[in-house]
Motif scaffolding. Structure first.
Motif, PDB file in Angstrom:
ATOM      1  N   ARG A   1       0.846  -1.190   0.000  1.00 33.28           N
ATOM      2  CA  ARG A   1       0.000   0.000   0.000  1.00 33.28           C
ATOM      3  C   ARG A   1       0.887   1.247   0.000  1.00 33.28           C
ATOM      4  O   ARG A   1       1.931   1.275   0.656  1.00 33.28           O
ATOM      5  CB  ARG A   1      -0.947  -0.004   1.197  1.00 33.28           C
ATOM      6  CG  ARG A   1      -1.878  -1.212   1.165  1.00 33.28           C
ATOM      7  CD  ARG A   1      -3.071  -1.057   2.082  1.00 33.28           C
ATOM      8  NE  ARG A   1      -3.923  -2.237   1.999  1.00 33.28           N
ATOM      9  CZ  ARG A   1      -4.816  -2.444   1.035  1.00 33.28           C
ATOM     10  NH1 ARG A   1      -4.974  -1.530   0.072  1.00 33.28           N
ATOM     11  NH2 ARG A   1      -5.549  -3.538   1.021  1.00 33.28           N
ATOM     12  N   ASP A   2       0.447   2.263  -0.736  1.00 33.72           N
ATOM     13  CA  ASP A   2       1.295   3.429  -0.956  1.00 33.72           C
ATOM     14  C   ASP A   2       1.659   4.159   0.333  1.00 33.72           C
ATOM     15  O   ASP A   2       2.689   4.844   0.397  1.00 33.72           O
ATOM     16  CB  ASP A   2       0.608   4.413  -1.914  1.00 33.72           C
ATOM     17  CG  ASP A   2       0.437   3.826  -3.306  1.00 33.72           C
ATOM     18  OD1 ASP A   2       0.975   2.734  -3.555  1.00 33.72           O
ATOM     19  OD2 ASP A   2      -0.238   4.458  -4.139  1.00 33.72           O
ATOM     20  N   ASN A   3       0.827   4.028   1.360  1.00 33.19           N
ATOM     21  CA  ASN A   3       1.058   4.797   2.592  1.00 33.19           C
ATOM     22  C   ASN A   3       1.802   4.010   3.667  1.00 33.19           C
ATOM     23  O   ASN A   3       1.897   4.471   4.813  1.00 33.19           O
ATOM     24  CB  ASN A   3      -0.268   5.302   3.144  1.00 33.19           C
ATOM     25  CG  ASN A   3      -1.242   4.170   3.491  1.00 33.19           C
ATOM     26  OD1 ASN A   3      -0.960   3.006   3.215  1.00 33.19           O
ATOM     27  ND2 ASN A   3      -2.375   4.522   4.089  1.00 33.19           N
TER      28      ASN A   3
ATOM     29  N   ALA B   1       6.438   0.281 -15.227  1.00 28.45           N
ATOM     30  CA  ALA B   1       6.391   1.107 -16.431  1.00 28.45           C
ATOM     31  C   ALA B   1       5.000   1.679 -16.683  1.00 28.45           C
ATOM     32  O   ALA B   1       4.853   2.822 -17.130  1.00 28.45           O
ATOM     33  CB  ALA B   1       6.842   0.286 -17.639  1.00 28.45           C
ATOM     34  N   ILE B   2       3.971   0.892 -16.414  1.00 31.82           N
ATOM     35  CA  ILE B   2       2.598   1.388 -16.595  1.00 31.82           C
ATOM     36  C   ILE B   2       2.350   2.584 -15.681  1.00 31.82           C
ATOM     37  O   ILE B   2       1.789   3.612 -16.090  1.00 31.82           O
ATOM     38  CB  ILE B   2       1.590   0.267 -16.305  1.00 31.82           C
ATOM     39  CG1 ILE B   2       1.693  -0.831 -17.364  1.00 31.82           C
ATOM     40  CG2 ILE B   2       0.160   0.812 -16.262  1.00 31.82           C
ATOM     41  CD1 ILE B   2       0.923  -2.097 -17.026  1.00 31.82           C
ATOM     42  N   ARG B   3       2.773   2.480 -14.456  1.00 27.30           N
ATOM     43  CA  ARG B   3       2.604   3.586 -13.504  1.00 27.30           C
ATOM     44  C   ARG B   3       3.443   4.794 -13.926  1.00 27.30           C
ATOM     45  O   ARG B   3       2.996   5.942 -13.818  1.00 27.30           O
ATOM     46  CB  ARG B   3       2.986   3.122 -12.097  1.00 27.30           C
ATOM     47  CG  ARG B   3       2.006   2.104 -11.516  1.00 27.30           C
ATOM     48  CD  ARG B   3       2.497   1.519 -10.191  1.00 27.30           C
ATOM     49  NE  ARG B   3       1.568   0.580  -9.619  1.00 27.30           N
ATOM     50  CZ  ARG B   3       0.599   0.878  -8.755  1.00 27.30           C
ATOM     51  NH1 ARG B   3       0.450   2.147  -8.366  1.00 27.30           N
ATOM     52  NH2 ARG B   3      -0.196  -0.048  -8.273  1.00 27.30           N
ATOM     53  N   TYR B   4       4.647   4.530 -14.403  1.00 21.29           N
ATOM     54  CA  TYR B   4       5.499   5.619 -14.879  1.00 21.29           C
ATOM     55  C   TYR B   4       4.814   6.372 -16.016  1.00 21.29           C
ATOM     56  O   TYR B   4       4.786   7.607 -16.037  1.00 21.29           O
ATOM     57  CB  TYR B   4       6.840   5.061 -15.347  1.00 21.29           C
ATOM     58  CG  TYR B   4       7.735   6.066 -16.050  1.00 21.29           C
ATOM     59  CD1 TYR B   4       8.697   6.784 -15.341  1.00 21.29           C
ATOM     60  CD2 TYR B   4       7.617   6.294 -17.415  1.00 21.29           C
ATOM     61  CE1 TYR B   4       9.507   7.714 -15.985  1.00 21.29           C
ATOM     62  CE2 TYR B   4       8.422   7.212 -18.067  1.00 21.29           C
ATOM     63  CZ  TYR B   4       9.363   7.927 -17.344  1.00 21.29           C
ATOM     64  OH  TYR B   4      10.156   8.848 -17.997  1.00 21.29           O
ATOM     65  N   ALA B   5       4.266   5.624 -16.974  1.00 23.30           N
ATOM     66  CA  ALA B   5       3.611   6.255 -18.124  1.00 23.30           C
ATOM     67  C   ALA B   5       2.432   7.104 -17.680  1.00 23.30           C
ATOM     68  O   ALA B   5       2.248   8.241 -18.149  1.00 23.30           O
ATOM     69  CB  ALA B   5       3.166   5.181 -19.112  1.00 23.30           C
ATOM     70  N   ALA B   6       1.616   6.572 -16.778  1.00 24.37           N
ATOM     71  CA  ALA B   6       0.459   7.312 -16.293  1.00 24.37           C
ATOM     72  C   ALA B   6       0.881   8.577 -15.550  1.00 24.37           C
ATOM     73  O   ALA B   6       0.293   9.644 -15.727  1.00 24.37           O
ATOM     74  CB  ALA B   6      -0.387   6.421 -15.391  1.00 24.37           C
TER      75      ALA B   6
ATOM     76  N   TYR C   1      11.682   4.866  -9.725  1.00 24.13           N
ATOM     77  CA  TYR C   1      10.348   5.458  -9.835  1.00 24.13           C
ATOM     78  C   TYR C   1       9.309   4.707  -9.009  1.00 24.13           C
ATOM     79  O   TYR C   1       8.141   5.112  -8.966  1.00 24.13           O
ATOM     80  CB  TYR C   1       9.913   5.482 -11.301  1.00 24.13           C
ATOM     81  CG  TYR C   1      10.755   6.387 -12.153  1.00 24.13           C
ATOM     82  CD1 TYR C   1      10.566   7.770 -12.132  1.00 24.13           C
ATOM     83  CD2 TYR C   1      11.763   5.878 -12.955  1.00 24.13           C
ATOM     84  CE1 TYR C   1      11.346   8.614 -12.893  1.00 24.13           C
ATOM     85  CE2 TYR C   1      12.553   6.719 -13.736  1.00 24.13           C
ATOM     86  CZ  TYR C   1      12.345   8.078 -13.699  1.00 24.13           C
ATOM     87  OH  TYR C   1      13.126   8.910 -14.459  1.00 24.13           O
ATOM     88  N   ALA C   2       9.690   3.622  -8.372  1.00 22.24           N
ATOM     89  CA  ALA C   2       8.727   2.768  -7.681  1.00 22.24           C
ATOM     90  C   ALA C   2       8.539   3.115  -6.219  1.00 22.24           C
ATOM     91  O   ALA C   2       7.695   2.522  -5.544  1.00 22.24           O
ATOM     92  CB  ALA C   2       9.152   1.304  -7.812  1.00 22.24           C
ATOM     93  N   GLU C   3       9.296   4.072  -5.713  1.00 18.06           N
ATOM     94  CA  GLU C   3       9.260   4.355  -4.282  1.00 18.06           C
ATOM     95  C   GLU C   3       7.892   4.854  -3.833  1.00 18.06           C
ATOM     96  O   GLU C   3       7.365   4.416  -2.806  1.00 18.06           O
ATOM     97  CB  GLU C   3      10.343   5.368  -3.916  1.00 18.06           C
ATOM     98  CG  GLU C   3      10.451   5.621  -2.424  1.00 18.06           C
ATOM     99  CD  GLU C   3      11.678   6.428  -2.046  1.00 18.06           C
ATOM    100  OE1 GLU C   3      11.808   6.754  -0.858  1.00 18.06           O
ATOM    101  OE2 GLU C   3      12.486   6.720  -2.951  1.00 18.06           O
ATOM    102  N   ASP C   4       7.290   5.787  -4.577  1.00 20.56           N
ATOM    103  CA  ASP C   4       5.990   6.322  -4.180  1.00 20.56           C
ATOM    104  C   ASP C   4       4.901   5.252  -4.221  1.00 20.56           C
ATOM    105  O   ASP C   4       3.972   5.270  -3.413  1.00 20.56           O
ATOM    106  CB  ASP C   4       5.587   7.486  -5.090  1.00 20.56           C
ATOM    107  CG  ASP C   4       6.428   8.729  -4.854  1.00 20.56           C
ATOM    108  OD1 ASP C   4       7.073   8.810  -3.787  1.00 20.56           O
ATOM    109  OD2 ASP C   4       6.443   9.612  -5.734  1.00 20.56           O
ATOM    110  N   ASP C   5       5.019   4.325  -5.174  1.00 25.89           N
ATOM    111  CA  ASP C   5       4.001   3.279  -5.331  1.00 25.89           C
ATOM    112  C   ASP C   5       4.279   2.046  -4.487  1.00 25.89           C
ATOM    113  O   ASP C   5       3.460   1.120  -4.463  1.00 25.89           O
ATOM    114  CB  ASP C   5       3.913   2.864  -6.804  1.00 25.89           C
ATOM    115  CG  ASP C   5       3.520   4.029  -7.701  1.00 25.89           C
ATOM    116  OD1 ASP C   5       2.619   4.786  -7.306  1.00 25.89           O
ATOM    117  OD2 ASP C   5       4.118   4.159  -8.786  1.00 25.89           O
ATOM    118  N   LYS C   6       5.430   2.035  -3.840  1.00 25.67           N
ATOM    119  CA  LYS C   6       5.828   0.912  -2.988  1.00 25.67           C
ATOM    120  C   LYS C   6       5.777  -0.420  -3.741  1.00 25.67           C
ATOM    121  O   LYS C   6       5.301  -1.438  -3.231  1.00 25.67           O
ATOM    122  CB  LYS C   6       4.954   0.841  -1.736  1.00 25.67           C
ATOM    123  CG  LYS C   6       4.977   2.102  -0.883  1.00 25.67           C
ATOM    124  CD  LYS C   6       6.364   2.404  -0.357  1.00 25.67           C
ATOM    125  CE  LYS C   6       6.355   3.543   0.655  1.00 25.67           C
ATOM    126  NZ  LYS C   6       5.967   4.843   0.053  1.00 25.67           N
TER     127      LYS C   6
END
Length: 388
Positions: A64-66, A356-361, A89-94
């Protein structure tokens, strides 16, 4: 990524036009439309197919992100392994990956994460690949990527495809569906060409990729049909061979839109968008617009294509058009975001694809194109699609 209703209206035509590009991927749609319950399920031991016996394996965990750093440490203790972010780039999305010493250890770790309130999804970090490619196709496509390095490399690729014929591209014509190995002409100064998937790839004297062969002694002007004022027919000499554009009604669509304003993320093997230390720019991308992308395989900012497939896809979408060269792009005024998740062998991991999907969004993509698949669904990728 949030969009205003007015922005959505502006993007509607461009999105519809781009949807045609992925029409051939319809059989994969069911993979991303699993029941909602699948998103919260933890894969069983039977899904751990990437490795066997006691070879190391990895799991991908979407927390979970939080969650706090202390919570991450608690999860690590629970599975008995360190968790690392999938990329910078994955740190915020955990979105995190853990390497386990064996398949049995991975099975145990996943079972311990089942029902954990801190976990949104967890699974084996499974392999996905370009589904329509045979082993022979893969060898041929990789030959494109190495061609600019040296002709010796091309000859090595030829030896791996013993049943393919050497082509003298200037003395023979081939039907649209021909598959042949890259060959050199008697004149060492001439480009050499590879026929793959209804199109041709070549490397010119400057080492740049070209989508179509340069035919010795042919005048480009004789192959053109000049656009009439207000017309939509492009003057690219190979346009008449693009039967699929006619099938989807491209010329009628171009009267309304050519994709301007749309950012299309090509999540694939990368794109030869520009000349870098990794390789040369594709020749017919001179007027194509690109935005910053990322290489999730090598974890760097240069998503250059070392395979060929991603460049092919990007060309179908937005190859430079109306420039008296090569073929046309379907949405040639759109902008390409090149993202590399598949390695030179055409395969990549679910952790990188979800990342990558999250990065693109997060970076402004309006359309995401993925020509890849697996024999099993991925809850981590499904979560990323829902996020986008």
């Amino acid at each position: 990524m949030r969009m205003k209703k007015s922005d959505l209206g502006k993007m509607a035509w461009a999105t519809l036009g781009m949807a045609a590009v992925g029409a051939t991927a319809l059989p994969l749609v069911s993979v991303w439309q699993q029941q909602d319950a699948a998103a919260n399920s933890i894969p069983t031991a039977s899904t751990l197919t990437r490795t066997v016996n006691d070879r190391p394996t990895a799991i991908v965990v979407d927390l979970r992100d939080n969650v706090s750093s202390a919570a991450i440490e608690a999860v690590e203790r629970r599975i008995g392994a360190d968790l690392e972010f999938a990329s910078p780039y994955a740190e915020d999305d955990k979105l995190m990956v853990a390497t386990l010493p064996s398949v049995s250890a991975a099975q145990t770790a996943l079972s311990r994460l089942a029902g954990d309130a801190r976990v949104e999804a967890a699974e084996e970090d499974m392999l996905l690949r370009i589904p329509e490619m045979s082993a022979q196709d893969s060898v041929e496509m990789q030959a494109v990527a190495v061609a600019e390095a040296s002709r010796k490399a091309v000859e090595e690729a030829k030896s791996q495809a013993a049943q393919a014929a050497v082509v003298d591209n200037y003395s023979h014509e081939f039907p649209p569906d021909s598959h042949a190995q890259p060959g050199t002409t008697a004149d060492d100064e001439e480009p050499y060409t590879l026929h793959v998937d209804h199109r041709s790839f070549a490397v010119d004297n400057a080492g740049r990729w070209m989508f179509e062969p340069v035919r010795s002694g042919a005048s480009v002007a004789t192959n053109l049909e000049v656009n009439k004022p207000g017309g939509t027919r492009p003057n690219d000499p190979m346009y008449d061979q693009q039967w699929n554009f006619k099938m989807v009604g491209a010329e009628d669509a171009w009267k309304k839109t050519r994709g301007k304003g749309a950012v299309v993320a090509v999540i694939d093997t990368g794109v030869a968008a520009e000349s870098t230390k990794k390789g040369k720019q594709c020749k017919d991308f001179n007027t194509t617009t690109f935005v910053k992308g990322y290489d999730f395989v090598n974890k760097d900012s240069d998503p250059f294509d070392d395979h060929g497939h991603g460049t092919h896809v990007a060309g179908t979408i937005a190859e430079s058009t109306n420039n008296n060269e090569g073929v046309a792009g379907l949405a040639y005024e759109s902008t390409i975001m090149p993202i590399k998740v598949l390695a030179a062998n055409g395969s990549g991991y679910s952790s990188d694809i979800a990342d990558a999907i999250r990065y693109a969004a997060d970076n402004g993509a309006n359309v995401i194109n993925m020509s890849l698949g697996s024999n099993q669904p991925s809850s981590v990728i499904q979560k990323a699609c829902q996020y986008a």
